[in-house]
Design a protein around this motif. Structure first.
Motif, PDB file in Angstrom:
ATOM      1  N   GLU A 150       0.832  -1.201   0.000  1.00 47.82           N
ATOM      2  CA  GLU A 150       0.000   0.000   0.000  1.00 47.82           C
ATOM      3  C   GLU A 150       0.867   1.251   0.000  1.00 47.82           C
ATOM      4  O   GLU A 150       1.930   1.292   0.627  1.00 47.82           O
ATOM      5  CB  GLU A 150      -0.882  -0.014   1.263  1.00 47.82           C
ATOM      6  N   ARG A 199       3.074  -5.081   5.547  1.00 48.12           N
ATOM      7  CA  ARG A 199       2.953  -5.839   6.791  1.00 48.12           C
ATOM      8  C   ARG A 199       4.004  -6.932   6.841  1.00 48.12           C
ATOM      9  O   ARG A 199       4.561  -7.335   5.807  1.00 48.12           O
ATOM     10  CB  ARG A 199       1.556  -6.471   6.896  1.00 48.12           C
ATOM     11  N   ARG A 258      -1.006   6.938   7.807  1.00 46.96           N
ATOM     12  CA  ARG A 258      -2.271   6.461   7.244  1.00 46.96           C
ATOM     13  C   ARG A 258      -2.008   5.303   6.299  1.00 46.96           C
ATOM     14  O   ARG A 258      -1.209   5.408   5.371  1.00 46.96           O
ATOM     15  CB  ARG A 258      -2.987   7.585   6.496  1.00 46.96           C
ATOM     16  N   GLU A 292      -8.931   2.930  12.676  1.00 50.01           N
ATOM     17  CA  GLU A 292      -9.361   2.127  11.533  1.00 50.01           C
ATOM     18  C   GLU A 292      -8.509   2.378  10.293  1.00 50.01           C
ATOM     19  O   GLU A 292      -8.414   1.512   9.424  1.00 50.01           O
ATOM     20  CB  GLU A 292     -10.830   2.412  11.209  1.00 50.01           C
ATOM     21  N   GLU A 293      -7.864   3.547  10.216  1.00 51.64           N
ATOM     22  CA  GLU A 293      -7.104   3.874   9.011  1.00 51.64           C
ATOM     23  C   GLU A 293      -5.665   4.292   9.275  1.00 51.64           C
ATOM     24  O   GLU A 293      -4.896   4.475   8.334  1.00 51.64           O
ATOM     25  CB  GLU A 293      -7.810   4.991   8.231  1.00 51.64           C
ATOM     26  N   ARG A 316      -3.484   2.408  17.130  1.00 44.80           N
ATOM     27  CA  ARG A 316      -4.064   2.366  15.792  1.00 44.80           C
ATOM     28  C   ARG A 316      -5.504   2.817  15.814  1.00 44.80           C
ATOM     29  O   ARG A 316      -6.185   2.801  16.849  1.00 44.80           O
ATOM     30  CB  ARG A 316      -3.992   0.963  15.199  1.00 44.80           C
ATOM     31  N   PRO A 318      -4.917   2.248   5.504  1.00 44.35           N
ATOM     32  CA  PRO A 318      -6.078   1.424   5.862  1.00 44.35           C
ATOM     33  C   PRO A 318      -5.868  -0.073   5.669  1.00 44.35           C
ATOM     34  O   PRO A 318      -6.339  -0.880   6.482  1.00 44.35           O
ATOM     35  CB  PRO A 318      -7.183   1.949   4.944  1.00 44.35           C
ATOM     36  N   LEU A 319      -5.148  -0.456   4.620  1.00 45.06           N
ATOM     37  CA  LEU A 319      -4.950  -1.885   4.373  1.00 45.06           C
ATOM     38  C   LEU A 319      -4.048  -2.516   5.423  1.00 45.06           C
ATOM     39  O   LEU A 319      -4.382  -3.553   6.005  1.00 45.06           O
ATOM     40  CB  LEU A 319      -4.363  -2.105   2.974  1.00 45.06           C
ATOM     41  N   SER A 375      -5.595  -3.003   8.810  1.00 44.13           N
ATOM     42  CA  SER A 375      -6.869  -3.728   8.858  1.00 44.13           C
ATOM     43  C   SER A 375      -6.826  -4.914   9.808  1.00 44.13           C
ATOM     44  O   SER A 375      -7.841  -5.275  10.406  1.00 44.13           O
ATOM     45  CB  SER A 375      -7.261  -4.192   7.447  1.00 44.13           C
ATOM     46  N   ASP A 376      -5.657  -5.531   9.965  1.00 47.87           N
ATOM     47  CA  ASP A 376      -5.539  -6.660  10.892  1.00 47.87           C
ATOM     48  C   ASP A 376      -4.374  -6.469  11.863  1.00 47.87           C
ATOM     49  O   ASP A 376      -3.873  -7.425  12.447  1.00 47.87           O
ATOM     50  CB  ASP A 376      -5.374  -7.970  10.127  1.00 47.87           C
TER      51      ASP A 376
END
Length: 210
Positions: A8, A85, A27, A55-56, A53, A29-30, A33-34
């Protein structure tokens, strides 16, 4: 551990400096996400630990040594970054083994355009030059790349080339780099181990002769 396959394009949202460190809010988001507290995320090649963290976004602390060694020392709100990641065990290794422990920075010296690709030439410090070989792997701002050419061993100024395909140009920050920009460099871990073994062997030989 990472693979150098960027997931990303993110950006720095906030920079909060302290006496000997910086807290970055990024920033992505991907990649969040986890993500959980304590997870590792590569930010333009630098392995950072998630301390908070949303959400984004995620927040991470960057220590003084990392700031000295990397381009994160000049990060400001709005700076684009490559995000990845940590690799999953059992997954495909699309790039090469990248630790996120960078060796330093390099300067973009020239850009040679092609019909759909570009060749980027970067400087190499005398300390890093022995660790880079033609057709070997190198991580530039966290992107796994193959060295397409290197300077002669006796050249006064050492350099290396990488050839970027359209996907790399559009999916990473390297497509926006300009001559004079600095990037984070991580050499291949195997080359670093070999260098250390050779240093120890040479030191042992000197002790035996003394």
């Amino acid at each position: 551990m990472f693979t150098g396959i960027i997931e990303e394009l993110g950006r720095i949202e906030r920079v909060d400096p302290s006496a000997d460190a910086v807290r970055l809010t990024v920033r992505g988001p991907l990649v969040v996400s986890d993500a959980g507290h304590g997870d590792s995320i590569s930010v333009s090649g630098v392995c950072l630990t998630v301390v908070d963290r949303t959400e984004e976004t995620f927040t991470a602390d960057v220590m003084a040594q990392t700031l000295r060694m990397s381009t994160l020392s000049g990060a400001t709100a709005g700076t684009p970054v490559n995000l990845e990641r940590a690799a999953l065990v059992g997954g495909r290794l699309g790039g090469h083994i990248v630790q996120g422990h960078i060796d330093g920075t390099s300067e973009l010296l020239t850009i040679t355009p092609g019909d759909a690709w570009r060749v980027l030439r970067f400087s190499l410090s005398p300390e890093l030059a022995p660790l880079v070989t033609s057709k070997g792997s190198i991580a530039v701002d966290g992107v796994s790349l193959t060295v397409s050419d290197i300077s002669p061993a006796d050249a006064a100024e050492q350099w290396f080339d990488v050839s970027l395909i359209p996907e790399t140009l559009t999916a990473t920050t390297l497509g926006e780099r300009m001559v004079g920009d600095h990037v984070n460099i991580e050499t291949d871990i195997l080359a670093r181990h070999v260098e250390r073994m050779l240093d120890l062997a040479a030191a042992g030989s000197k002790r035996s002769l003394s």
